[in-house]
Design an enzyme around this catalytic site. Structure first.
Site, PDB file in Angstrom:
ATOM      1  CG  ASP A 230      34.327  90.680 -50.364  1.00 52.25           C
ATOM      2  OD1 ASP A 230      33.975  91.862 -50.753  1.00 52.25           O
ATOM      3  OD2 ASP A 230      34.460  90.503 -49.149  1.00 52.25           O
ATOM      4  CD  GLU A 284      35.794  94.476 -52.993  1.00 50.94           C
ATOM      5  OE1 GLU A 284      35.142  95.438 -52.606  1.00 50.94           O
ATOM      6  OE2 GLU A 284      36.084  93.530 -52.503  1.00 50.94           O
TER       7      GLU A 284
END
Length: 556
Positions: A230, A284
């Site tokens: 993330d 990401e």
């Protein structure tokens, strides 16, 4: 006073790979279909209205029927859940909302028994403010080792009353919060690029780096097949934390894509490569240009980085994205990873019919009206066939295989995304794409769980779109996805090569991937459909006509 400086950028120079593992091109993750599960909203086993790990395990057969290769789990770690689990208080345990470590182990065993791998979401940019480290930092004095794990700084202005710099929070408002010291006086500020309950780690601190090495090994030792990282681009901040220059693009902001991230991910790659089974690291990252993003997936860094298909419903634009992606990632020997929707983005059955200005960051009360569902679904189905026909890996966000729309009419008092509060209701945030899934049309909570409880209210259209209604229905979106995933595998589209086909209108994407021809009409007028065998169509087709908002796969 902090001065504005131009952010450092990656040089693009490719160092000699440090990994001792020889490079291959047959790893499973290069061409896999990966299904994202948002645990709170997938399936609820205990009836409390919140999805959990046993619920996921109970529905693995449905994912196997879909034909996917791997499951990506959004965070299930211990968390106060102020940002849907992306605020982690303990990286080595399961939040009681979702179950136990034993439940995770069972989920992993059952997925592996069905030939599916499992990827976990890891959140290294920030922790929860309830993490023991941050609680210790609040209790400690300025300049202490406890505070050095995070980004604490003195404020600017008279008596330090202004934030240390002008950085914004992605959720609205400033990215800094001032603390009250032990003696009751206002003190230092801490950085949080997201909610104030999500303080950023200081990745120049070796203690932080070593802690995440231990976290990776904890889950790898349990058998996890990889990690989705993330906010992978934001771990390292520009030295001195300079002001952001708002005259330049956000991709060049001093908290995005700093060169120091490469050192961190080479370190992580060396850890993952020490395990068998082709474990994978996925970033990401939405950094542009794509040639810069590709630097993250060089041979000794991460394996893959996301690339989105979130752009306008426009054939020339999407062709440019596809060309740039394939060129940039193939130049470093990495596959492309196609993402059409996820837990942060307005669902594609709604998004593709709205202006770019109101997406992907959530709708709001000032948004224009959403067109009727039956008018918006065809584009979503056509985008699915585009995504699954491209070389590389393809990601499916839970519920897209049912054609679910964004839920825009959630009552204000039921909304939970911090974006809604931090923007004072100007943006609804991401709740609309996170509403619990419908499994059974006539069951309480539409089969999400054994009770009627649902942590976000479900709309009436869920009864019509429930999985049991769509299963074995020839014209359903679920059947379309199942057929597409099966054809993708049998025709090896994920490992293929793309060749654009001439002679088609500008509003039609037309290409060949191996022995499959793909056509997508993104215009408002019908287009000619070549003669040949139609393998799959997103909407009904006529003998020689490709209707608007329709995709077809044909035998080349």
């Amino acid at each position: 006073m902090t001065t504005t400086v131009e952010t450092a950028q990656d040089s693009g120079e490719l160092p000699a790979p440090t990994s001792a593992r020889p490079r291959r091109h047959d790893e499973w993750w290069r061409s896999a279909v990966i299904y994202q599960v948002y645990p709170r909203s997938f399936a609820d086993a205990d009836g409390d209205g919140i999805g959990d790990l046993p619920g996921i395990t109970s529905r693995l057969d449905a994912l196997q029927e879909l034909g996917i290769d791997a499951v990506w789990l959004s965070p299930f770690f211990t968390s106060p859940q102020r940002d849907g689990g992306y605020d982690v208080a303990d990286y080595r345990d399961v939040d009681p909302l979702f179950g136990t470590l034993a439940d995770f182990d069972e989920l992993l065993r059952e997925a592996h028994a069905r030939g599916m791998r499992v990827i976990a979401d890891i959140v290294p940019n920030h922790s929860s403010s309830e993490h023991p480290w941050f609680q210790a930092a609040l209790a400690a004095a300025p300049g202490s080792p406890e505070r050095a794990r995070y980004l604490f700084r003195e404020g600017r202005g008279v008596d330090g009353t202004e934030p240390p710099n002008n950085w914004p929070s992605h959720f609205g408002g400033p990215a800094w919060t001032r603390v009250i010291e032990a003696d009751g006086t206002p003190g230092e500020w801490y950085l949080h690029l997201f909610d104030s309950s999500q303080p950023d780690f200081d990745w120049t601190n070796e203690e932080v780096r070593e802690e995440f090495r231990r976290i990776l090994r904890f889950w790898l030792d349990r058998g996890i097949d990889g990690f989705r990282i993330d906010v992978a681009s934001s771990l390292v901040k520009a030295e001195g934390l300079p002001d952001r220059d708002y005259a330049i693009d956000e991709d060049l902001a001093p908290y995005t894509g700093q060169p120091g991230v490469h050192e961190i991910y080479r370190d992580w790659r060396s850890i993952v490569d020490g395990y068998d089974g082709d474990r994978v690291l996925v970033a990401e990252s939405w950094i542009k240009p794509l040639t810069r993003r590709a630097l993250w997936v060089r041979p000794d860094e991460l394996h893959k980085a996301f690339n989105d298909l979130f752009d306008d419903w426009d054939a020339p634009k999407l062709r440019g994205i596809i060309d740039d992606t394939l060129s940039a990632f193939s130049a470093v020997g990495a596959p492309s990873s196609w993402v059409a929707s996820n837990h942060d983005i307005v669902r594609q059955a709604t998004r593709l019919s709205l202006p770019r200005a109101v997406r992907p960051n959530g709708l709001g009360p000032s948004s224009i009206g959403i067109p009727p569902y039956d008018d918006t679904l065809p584009r979503a189905r056509a985008l699915a066939l585009l995504t699954l026909s491209l070389p590389g890996a393809a990601y499916i966000y839970q519920g897209e295989e049912l054609g679910l729309p964004e839920v825009a009419d959630i009552p204000d008092e039921a909304r939970q995304d911090p974006t809604f509060a931090r923007t004072e209701g100007e943006q609804y945030g991401r709740d609309g794409c996170r509403v619990p899934l419908p499994w059974a049309s006539d069951a309480p909570s539409y089969g999400f769980g054994p009770s009627a409880a649902s942590w976000l209210p479900q709309p009436a259209i869920w009864g019509r779109l429930a999985r049991d209604r769509q299963q074995n229905a020839a014209d359903s979106t679920l059947t379309l996805y199942q057929d597409a995933v099966a054809l993708r595998r049998s025709r090896t589209l994920g490992a293929g090569d793309l060749e654009w086909l001439p002679g088609h209108p500008s509003h039609v994407l037309a290409f060949r991937n191996g022995n499959t021809t793909v056509l997508i009409n993104m215009g408002s007028e019908p287009a000619p459909l070549p003669a040949g065998e139609v393998l799959l169509a997103s909407s009904p087709t006529q003998t020689d006509t490709l209707l608007p908002d329709t995709a077809v796969w044909m035998h080349a």
